[in-house]
Motif scaffolding. Sequence first.
Motif, PDB file in Angstrom:
ATOM      1  N   ARG A 250       0.817  -1.207   0.000  1.00 26.84           N
ATOM      2  CA  ARG A 250       0.000   0.000   0.000  1.00 26.84           C
ATOM      3  C   ARG A 250       0.860   1.269   0.000  1.00 26.84           C
ATOM      4  O   ARG A 250       0.528   2.237  -0.672  1.00 26.84           O
ATOM      5  CB  ARG A 250      -0.897   0.035   1.246  1.00 26.84           C
ATOM      6  CG  ARG A 250      -2.125  -0.836   1.146  1.00 26.84           C
ATOM      7  CD  ARG A 250      -2.920  -0.773   2.437  1.00 26.84           C
ATOM      8  NE  ARG A 250      -4.155  -1.524   2.309  1.00 26.84           N
ATOM      9  CZ  ARG A 250      -4.243  -2.842   2.433  1.00 26.84           C
ATOM     10  NH1 ARG A 250      -3.164  -3.544   2.696  1.00 26.84           N
ATOM     11  NH2 ARG A 250      -5.402  -3.455   2.294  1.00 26.84           N
ATOM     12  N   MET A 251       1.951   1.252   0.772  1.00 24.50           N
ATOM     13  CA  MET A 251       2.791   2.439   0.875  1.00 24.50           C
ATOM     14  C   MET A 251       3.867   2.489  -0.212  1.00 24.50           C
ATOM     15  O   MET A 251       4.242   3.557  -0.667  1.00 24.50           O
ATOM     16  CB  MET A 251       3.464   2.487   2.251  1.00 24.50           C
ATOM     17  CG  MET A 251       2.522   2.711   3.414  1.00 24.50           C
ATOM     18  SD  MET A 251       1.759   4.361   3.427  1.00 24.50           S
ATOM     19  CE  MET A 251       0.099   3.970   2.866  1.00 24.50           C
ATOM     20  N   CYS A 252       4.383   1.322  -0.621  1.00 26.69           N
ATOM     21  CA  CYS A 252       5.527   1.316  -1.544  1.00 26.69           C
ATOM     22  C   CYS A 252       5.172   0.973  -2.976  1.00 26.69           C
ATOM     23  O   CYS A 252       6.010   1.119  -3.875  1.00 26.69           O
ATOM     24  CB  CYS A 252       6.594   0.339  -1.046  1.00 26.69           C
ATOM     25  SG  CYS A 252       6.048  -1.383  -1.021  1.00 26.69           S
ATOM     26  N   GLY A 253       3.970   0.490  -3.228  1.00 30.36           N
ATOM     27  CA  GLY A 253       3.629  -0.001  -4.556  1.00 30.36           C
ATOM     28  C   GLY A 253       3.744   1.040  -5.649  1.00 30.36           C
ATOM     29  O   GLY A 253       4.286   0.773  -6.738  1.00 30.36           O
ATOM     30  N   VAL A 254       3.239   2.238  -5.394  1.00 27.56           N
ATOM     31  CA  VAL A 254       3.301   3.299  -6.394  1.00 27.56           C
ATOM     32  C   VAL A 254       4.746   3.652  -6.696  1.00 27.56           C
ATOM     33  O   VAL A 254       5.159   3.748  -7.866  1.00 27.56           O
ATOM     34  CB  VAL A 254       2.531   4.553  -5.922  1.00 27.56           C
ATOM     35  CG1 VAL A 254       2.771   5.731  -6.865  1.00 27.56           C
ATOM     36  CG2 VAL A 254       1.037   4.248  -5.828  1.00 27.56           C
TER      37      VAL A 254
ATOM     38  N   VAL B 240       4.242  -1.979 -16.526  1.00 27.42           N
ATOM     39  CA  VAL B 240       4.996  -2.760 -15.538  1.00 27.42           C
ATOM     40  C   VAL B 240       4.097  -3.584 -14.627  1.00 27.42           C
ATOM     41  O   VAL B 240       4.580  -4.356 -13.806  1.00 27.42           O
ATOM     42  CB  VAL B 240       5.914  -1.857 -14.692  1.00 27.42           C
ATOM     43  CG1 VAL B 240       6.887  -1.108 -15.584  1.00 27.42           C
ATOM     44  CG2 VAL B 240       5.115  -0.898 -13.814  1.00 27.42           C
ATOM     45  N   GLY B 241       2.787  -3.439 -14.751  1.00 23.81           N
ATOM     46  CA  GLY B 241       1.869  -4.238 -13.971  1.00 23.81           C
ATOM     47  C   GLY B 241       1.647  -3.699 -12.570  1.00 23.81           C
ATOM     48  O   GLY B 241       1.956  -2.549 -12.261  1.00 23.81           O
ATOM     49  N   ARG B 242       1.134  -4.558 -11.708  1.00 26.14           N
ATOM     50  CA  ARG B 242       0.771  -4.168 -10.350  1.00 26.14           C
ATOM     51  C   ARG B 242       1.009  -5.355  -9.434  1.00 26.14           C
ATOM     52  O   ARG B 242       1.065  -6.501  -9.874  1.00 26.14           O
ATOM     53  CB  ARG B 242      -0.709  -3.770 -10.292  1.00 26.14           C
ATOM     54  CG  ARG B 242      -1.621  -4.906 -10.731  1.00 26.14           C
ATOM     55  CD  ARG B 242      -3.084  -4.508 -10.847  1.00 26.14           C
ATOM     56  NE  ARG B 242      -3.864  -5.617 -11.386  1.00 26.14           N
ATOM     57  CZ  ARG B 242      -4.371  -6.603 -10.664  1.00 26.14           C
ATOM     58  NH1 ARG B 242      -4.204  -6.611  -9.351  1.00 26.14           N
ATOM     59  NH2 ARG B 242      -5.059  -7.572 -11.217  1.00 26.14           N
ATOM     60  N   PHE B 243       1.170  -5.078  -8.152  1.00 27.87           N
ATOM     61  CA  PHE B 243       1.272  -6.171  -7.184  1.00 27.87           C
ATOM     62  C   PHE B 243      -0.043  -6.955  -7.161  1.00 27.87           C
ATOM     63  O   PHE B 243      -1.121  -6.361  -7.069  1.00 27.87           O
ATOM     64  CB  PHE B 243       1.539  -5.638  -5.774  1.00 27.87           C
ATOM     65  CG  PHE B 243       2.926  -5.113  -5.557  1.00 27.87           C
ATOM     66  CD1 PHE B 243       4.026  -5.706  -6.149  1.00 27.87           C
ATOM     67  CD2 PHE B 243       3.144  -4.011  -4.733  1.00 27.87           C
ATOM     68  CE1 PHE B 243       5.307  -5.229  -5.933  1.00 27.87           C
ATOM     69  CE2 PHE B 243       4.419  -3.536  -4.498  1.00 27.87           C
ATOM     70  CZ  PHE B 243       5.510  -4.142  -5.110  1.00 27.87           C
ATOM     71  N   ARG B 244       0.043  -8.260  -7.240  1.00 29.59           N
ATOM     72  CA  ARG B 244      -1.160  -9.085  -7.095  1.00 29.59           C
ATOM     73  C   ARG B 244      -1.608  -9.094  -5.636  1.00 29.59           C
ATOM     74  O   ARG B 244      -0.784  -9.170  -4.719  1.00 29.59           O
ATOM     75  CB  ARG B 244      -0.893 -10.515  -7.563  1.00 29.59           C
ATOM     76  CG  ARG B 244      -0.771 -10.657  -9.082  1.00 29.59           C
ATOM     77  CD  ARG B 244      -0.718 -12.125  -9.475  1.00 29.59           C
ATOM     78  NE  ARG B 244       0.520 -12.746  -9.012  1.00 29.59           N
ATOM     79  CZ  ARG B 244       1.641 -12.826  -9.731  1.00 29.59           C
ATOM     80  NH1 ARG B 244       1.664 -12.297 -10.950  1.00 29.59           N
ATOM     81  NH2 ARG B 244       2.705 -13.416  -9.252  1.00 29.59           N
ATOM     82  N   GLY B 245      -2.906  -9.033  -5.434  1.00 34.42           N
ATOM     83  CA  GLY B 245      -3.439  -9.065  -4.082  1.00 34.42           C
ATOM     84  C   GLY B 245      -3.201 -10.405  -3.418  1.00 34.42           C
ATOM     85  O   GLY B 245      -3.263 -11.462  -4.072  1.00 34.42           O
ATOM     86  N   GLN B 246      -2.916 -10.372  -2.138  1.00 36.91           N
ATOM     87  CA  GLN B 246      -2.654 -11.588  -1.375  1.00 36.91           C
ATOM     88  C   GLN B 246      -3.469 -11.558  -0.078  1.00 36.91           C
ATOM     89  O   GLN B 246      -3.659 -10.510   0.517  1.00 36.91           O
ATOM     90  CB  GLN B 246      -1.163 -11.677  -1.012  1.00 36.91           C
ATOM     91  CG  GLN B 246      -0.208 -11.660  -2.197  1.00 36.91           C
ATOM     92  CD  GLN B 246      -0.187 -12.970  -2.957  1.00 36.91           C
ATOM     93  OE1 GLN B 246      -0.522 -14.017  -2.408  1.00 36.91           O
ATOM     94  NE2 GLN B 246       0.202 -12.920  -4.221  1.00 36.91           N
ATOM     95  N   ALA B 247      -3.922 -12.726   0.337  1.00 38.72           N
ATOM     96  CA  ALA B 247      -4.564 -12.843   1.643  1.00 38.72           C
ATOM     97  C   ALA B 247      -3.498 -13.184   2.686  1.00 38.72           C
ATOM     98  O   ALA B 247      -2.560 -13.919   2.375  1.00 38.72           O
ATOM     99  CB  ALA B 247      -5.629 -13.921   1.601  1.00 38.72           C
TER     100      ALA B 247
END
Length: 464
Positions: free
Chosen positions: A417-421, A438-445
Amino acid sequence: MRATALPPVIVGAGPAGIRAAQTLAAHGLRPVLIDEAARAGGQIYRRPPAHFKRTPQTLYGTEATRATAVHAAIDDVQDRIDHRPDSLVWNVQDQQLDVLHGPTQTTRTVPYRQLIVATGATDRVLPVPGWTLPGVYTLGGAQVALKFQGCAIGSHVVFAGTGPLLYLVAYQYAKAGVDVAAVLDTARFADQLAAVPAMLRQPAVFAKGVTYVAWLRAHGVALHGGVRLVRMQGDERVHSVVWAEGGRERSLDCDAVGFGYALRSETQLPDLLGCRFAFAPLHRAHLPERDEAGRSSVAGVYLAGDGAGIMGADAAEWAGELAALTLLADRGVAVDTQRTGVLQQQLARLTGFRAGLERAFPFPADWAAQAPDDLVVCRCENVTAGELRRSIADSGADEMNRLKALTRVGMGRCQGRMCGVAAAEILAHATGQPVAQVGRFRGQAPIKPIPIHLVPATDEGVSA
């Protein structure tokens, strides 16, 4: 309980979720409303504990009337909905939500057939050297302290970054009697001037923004535009901010900093739900797709509010009502199609205004080029910009999840949430790709941190 008899479930009790719950209740349904906060209202209309004796005018300023109306709406339907506060949806699979109830540390499963996701937004952060010092907060964090806890983050505060929230929070702090040392905006005055015609499409909203700026100036708050944040300085706590303006560096003493670059959508839950995503240039982010009525790409899942694209509180209310009407229609309930059309038109008209905001407060696209190698990008895993660049050069990584696997960026408590951008911007700059590629981080549980030891609980009246 049979799947066909399950009540609709809403995740998020901000403006979108509240209006959705109100609409469903008005049509005779009893929706389940799940929210992390102790009291409904969302971030923008966050309600303090009941014992706080602060007026709506003090808490919300020019938004007091809207905030009071939203609070009245949720209070009015409390006996006709199943409201579950202090509850975190941390996973979803097989049309069942895993929900952690904070006060009891119990987890339960909530099945659904129809689900409205109204998860809202959080701060969009671009790190600068010193951002991990005590006394440095996001703009949203600074606002939570003031609204919910009745305290300020410091007594001599600098607010920095860009976006409408920058001026709103500075105004709220100054009105509360805090010494606002300065507002440092990376946007230039020329950007804001050029955006005026588009922003005049929503004259009332535009007038509020002008009011905040004018009030701050009239009360002696220093406003600096076209700046570049260089670093935040301090030993045990931040004590000054350094920025570049007009070709030279300047500094200012302070005891706290609130900073951020507008907002980013909370999209982890739509990701786990399997919703289709696409890059949205206006938001400079990958967002879950939805049609004009609020339907996602997954049958029975509807999206409303800032969690599907930052459009503001008014739009969130409209989108929440619209998603609820669409859900009802899909359920075979007769709805007011004229009202549906009005809501769609209102939301469509906001697009031009939203483009104006991006013109007025542009994303600092040169941030990655300016970020020093020793800058901590991922504070959870202590990953620096230099480590990211070296990994990209050594491995040829050109996609976010590959970079994550190699460096652990985004693997910590905040789940990116803080570092993804920031990580996406560095990856795009280092590989010469557009950030869209470059895509995005996949959501994880789990979507957010949960206790290691959870106590299962039966969800009476809802579990199958």
